[in-house]
Enzyme design. Structure first.
Site, PDB file in Angstrom:
ATOM      1  N   ASP A 416       0.859  -1.197   0.000  1.00 22.60           N
ATOM      2  CA  ASP A 416       0.000   0.000   0.000  1.00 22.60           C
ATOM      3  C   ASP A 416       0.890   1.240   0.000  1.00 22.60           C
ATOM      4  O   ASP A 416       2.105   1.144   0.194  1.00 22.60           O
ATOM      5  CB  ASP A 416      -0.867  -0.060   1.277  1.00 22.60           C
ATOM      6  N   GLU A 419       2.904   5.115  -3.755  1.00 21.21           N
ATOM      7  CA  GLU A 419       2.993   6.127  -4.843  1.00 21.21           C
ATOM      8  C   GLU A 419       4.370   6.773  -4.905  1.00 21.21           C
ATOM      9  O   GLU A 419       4.775   7.120  -6.014  1.00 21.21           O
ATOM     10  CB  GLU A 419       1.879   7.175  -4.647  1.00 21.21           C
ATOM     11  N   ASP A 494      -8.680   3.728  -2.770  1.00 17.39           N
ATOM     12  CA  ASP A 494      -9.720   4.154  -1.830  1.00 17.39           C
ATOM     13  C   ASP A 494     -10.946   4.711  -2.544  1.00 17.39           C
ATOM     14  O   ASP A 494     -11.194   5.920  -2.571  1.00 17.39           O
ATOM     15  CB  ASP A 494      -9.137   5.175  -0.860  1.00 17.39           C
TER      16      ASP A 494
END
Ligand code: MIG
Length: 820
Positions: A416, A419, A494
């Site tokens: 997770d 980025e 999300d």
């Protein structure tokens, strides 16, 4: 009040330009000399630039520009998996105006002055795609740009994960991996960057892959109708051109270039339950037990960030999870696998006591800024450092850290925040001076942000493969770049638990599939917010056919598990999960096709019906492989919808009734109903529902056969052990089934299976839809006795829908059933 939105729109226009902007980008000079190379030409330009045209395959050409004054960079890409292409014959011809390279499929015509590249069909000479301007680079900023002529009726697809409609025409998109919780249609960019797109005009397709990881902008006729524009904030102008005209062919080549998705363990197709976060251990067990009590299938349970000790990656919270190995062992007893989250941020703990920080610091694996200081971000553990995943030694170290999870029975890893997200500044602006090793080239952050997740996924995948060589790795990632399919499955981050987000799932999954990523999914019924039972039901109807079928919810939301919404909704979830498990043989066969060919499991209609103009922007239907078509309800309150079926014979999946089409029609869709159709000519393998993958063998193995209007159908079943990498060396079994007409003398053939995998004894059942009652049935020229569904042994019968069933033992041989 009405003036407010337009006022805001004006303000937005005045904001920094997102649009493709070629100002200050000088064009490359005219061609002054042509040098033949082994696989193409080098074109020397008046301004000192060189344009290299390289023939990789008859339908794949690379065009790479080395601009004058551009710092030399190694010819390396984190995305590209294949550089050794078999020589493809090509010819060179030169005229005063142009240089032409001709392969078996393409003519690449380079006009000398100005330097414009045109791709033509080698056979018809039709222009497929052409430069609208010469390629450009600003020597001051390093920005590069390209402009391709825009066809009046050209449609665009791809670019991976975008919160947008399927057809990118008139849209403009930024590629810059970004943590964007609660994104809505139009939010751009979001988590992933795949600079690959497909152009389709008049039913013919080509592909373009601009392999540059810098922040880039794609403009498909948004700024102007003159061109499809591309800019990147730095790096090389290096693109690959793929000739179709078939989309599937392009996807195959793209898959070869950027690498195949390895097969995940079969249980990855099972139903998965997550929550931010399940703890302590007893709660995870309670959830698993409740699943059983409710007769709902479950294969995977996720542990989100609270399993860690103070959010320190590769640790376990000793109070919440005192004995993780015992937990995973108990869950394994019920067939449930545990997947744990791993974030990139490593707690900054210079005072000692945290081995991961100590070791990483000792080896200097953590990223530093240009001034030599450690790059400190802020994530869950507070101040955190990040590994330089461009370093092979750091990747190996990181991969090996997963021992702390695998040794305790963890089955897969969920990466997770890659980025990478940093709460101090999610845009990446203030990280621009972070330096990456990048194979010794020491390149800046803007080149590396978009490939951070790719390299982290690689470290994770390779680590799992190394630590547990007899198991297929299961890695799930949020961010990514082209090629990420080699290492990880993905989920779309999300999302909101809303119908708008559910509707957006369909073009998002379809576009991901058109960009090399087949194993995709979204949180059910959406990460943020809870939604209601209706949303839950409709979400599961879609998710039945989405590779990653995972329920997940945010920390501060109400519980999301299927039984929390009330019995009627739970019953619908059960019905669709059972359908999914029944269809595992079909889903797995289709997944293996994606692995082998690059053609995704979840498909926009366009991919199977490239010549059908109605399919060009059909965003609310999808196909699974080439046989199933789903037209889900994705709007609140709707109990029916318009369905489009391309021309041909179709069948209603639920009733087996034929539906002849080529048009839109209206169908009822009460809350428990997913409009689902089978293409005439399709064969769907299935088995019995189960509570988890591997609970029992696939027995009987059913083949539902749906003849087309000529009475023909064909399909296959792919099987292997579902767990180990042995499939890659031949331990699989492929069983082909075919039906030939005409009605009245239908013949069903089962080809001898191919491959060394032995599934064990079982029955096959063929179900022939839509035919009359035969006078006689023979199996390999011996009469096959009439029988009943509840009898055993070989035989045939007719069910209440009129379909014919034929049961035979699977003896690993080919057989023929003849109806008369
Ligand atoms: O938003 O680890 O997308 O699935 O539950 C906070 C906590 C960070 C974002 C992920 C989400 C996950 C959550 N994470």
């Amino acid at each position: 009040m009405r003036t407010l939105p337009s006022f805001l729109a004006l303000v937005a226009l005045a904001a920094p330009l997102a649009a493709v902007d070629f100002t200050g980008l000088p064009a490359v000079g005219d061609v002054t000399a042509v040098t033949r190379t082994e696989r193409g030409v080098n074109l020397a330009c008046a301004d000192g630039a060189t344009v290299q045209v390289v023939v990789l395959a008859p339908d794949l050409v690379r065009v790479r520009t080395l601009f004058a004054g551009q710092p030399a960079a190694p010819d390396h890409s984190w995305a590209v998996a294949r550089t050794d292409w078999a020589a493809a014959p090509w010819q060179l011809s030169e005229s005063p105006e142009a240089v032409t390279l001709t392969t078996g499929e393409l003519a690449v015509v380079v006009q000398r002055a100005p330097l414009l590249v045109e791709f033509r069909d080698a056979a018809t000479h039709r222009v497929i795609n052409a430069d609208a301007r010469p390629v450009m680079r600003d020597p001051r900023t390093g920005r590069v740009g390209a402009a391709k002529r825009l066809g009046l009726d050209e449609h665009f697809y791809g670019l991976g994960e975008k919160a947008a409609r399927l057809d990118r025409r008139r849209g403009e998109f930024i590629l810059w991996n970004s943590d964007t919780p609660g994104y809505v249609e139009g939010t751009d960019p979001i988590y992933q960057s795949i600079p690959f797109y497909l152009g389709v005009e008049d039913g013919r397709a080509y592909g373009l892959f601009y392999d540059n990881s810098y922040r880039s902008v794609f403009d498909f006729g948004h700024t102007t109708q003159e061109y499809a524009g591309y800019t990147a904030d730095g790096g090389v102008l290096d693109y690959y051109f793929f000739q179709g005209p078939a989309l599937k062919k392009i996807l195959g080549r793209y898959n070869e270039l950027t690498g195949r998705m390895p097969l995940p363990p079969l249980w990855a197709l099972g139903h998965q339950q997550s929550r931010y976060s399940y703890y302590p251990a007893s709660m995870a067990e309670d959830i698993a037990r409740t699943y059983q009590a409710h007769d709902l299938p479950l294969d995977v349970l996720y542990l989100d960030i609270h399993y860690m000790d103070g959010y320190r990656v590769f640790t376990w919270n000793p109070t919440r999870f005192p004995d993780p190995a015992a937990l995973t062992a108990r869950l394994a007893g019920d067939g449930i696998k545990v997947v744990t989250i791993v974030d990139p941020g490593v707690k900054y703990q210079p005072e000692g006591g945290y081995a991961v920080f100590d070791e990483g610091a000792a080896h200097d694996y953590f990223l530093r800024r240009a001034d030599g200081s450690l790059y400190l971000g802020e994530v869950w553990p507070g101040p955190a450092v990040f590994v330089d995943f461009t370093r092979a030694d750091a990747r190996r170290w990181w991969g090996d850290l997963h021992r702390a999870l695998l040794d305790r029975g963890v089955a897969g890893v969920w990466t997770d925040m890659n980025e990478p997200s940093d709460f101090r500044d999610k845009t990446g602006q203030s990280q621009r001076d972070v330096v990456f090793d990048d194979l010794g080239a020491r390149t800046p952050y803007p080149k590396n942000r978009n490939v951070f997740a790719l390299n982290m996924a690689r470290a994770t995948y390779e680590g799992l493969a190394r630590l547990r060589p007899d198991r297929r790795p299961f890695v799930i990632t949020r961010a990514g770049y082209a090629g990420v399919q080699r290492y990880a499955t993905m989920w779309i981050g999300d999302s909101n638990a809303t119908f708008a987000a559910l509707a957006l799932n369909l073009p998002m999954f379809a576009a991901l599939g058109l960009s090399g990523e087949t194993f995709v999914g979204s949180d059910l019924p959406g990460f943020l917010g809870r939604g209601d039972g209706e949303l839950l039901a409709r979400s599961y109807q879609v998710a039945t056919f989405v590779p990653l079928c995972r329920n997940h919810g945010a920390i501060d939301d109400y519980d999301h598990e299927p039984w929390r919404y009330g019995a009627p909704y739970e019953a619908i979830v059960r019905k669709y999960l059972q359908l999914r498990y029944r269809l595992l043989p079909f889903l797995y066969t289709t997944l293996e096709e994606a692995h082998r060919t690059g053609v995704p499991l979840f498909r926009p209609l366009l991919l199977n019906f490239q010549d059908d103009p109605t399919a060009l922007n059909l965003d609310d239907e999808f196909m699974v492989g080439d046989a199933l078509l789903a037209a889900p309800v994705v709007h609140a309150g709707e109990r029916g919808r318009e369905v489009y079926l391309p021309r041909g014979l179709w069948y209603d999946f639920w009733t087996g009734a034929p539906v002849l089409n080529g048009d839109f029609f209206r169908t009822d869709a009460p809350l428990d109903h997913l409009p689902l159709y089978v293409r005439g000519g399709g064969v769907i393998p299935s088995t019995e529902p189960m509570h988890h993958v591997g609970e029992k063998p696939w027995n009987p193995l059913r083949f539902d056969v749906y003849p087309d209007d000529a009475g023909a159908a064909a399909g296959s079943l792919y099987e292997d052990d579902g767990l180990t990498p042995a499939y890659a060396t031949g331990a699989f079994r492929r069983t082909a089934v075919a039906c030939t007409g005409p009605a009245g003398s239908t013949r069903l053939t089962l080809a001898p299976p191919v491959g060394s995998y032995q599934p064990g004894g079982r029955n096959f059942e063929f179900i022939l839809h839509s035919t009359g009652v035969p006078h006689s049935v023979t199996l390999d020229d011996q009469a096959l006795a009439a029988s009943r569904a509840d009898a055993s042994g070989a035989g045939w019968w007719r069910d209440e829908t009129g379909a014919l069933h034929f049961r035979i033992a699977d003896d690993s041989r080919g057989h023929t059933l003849q109806l008369r």
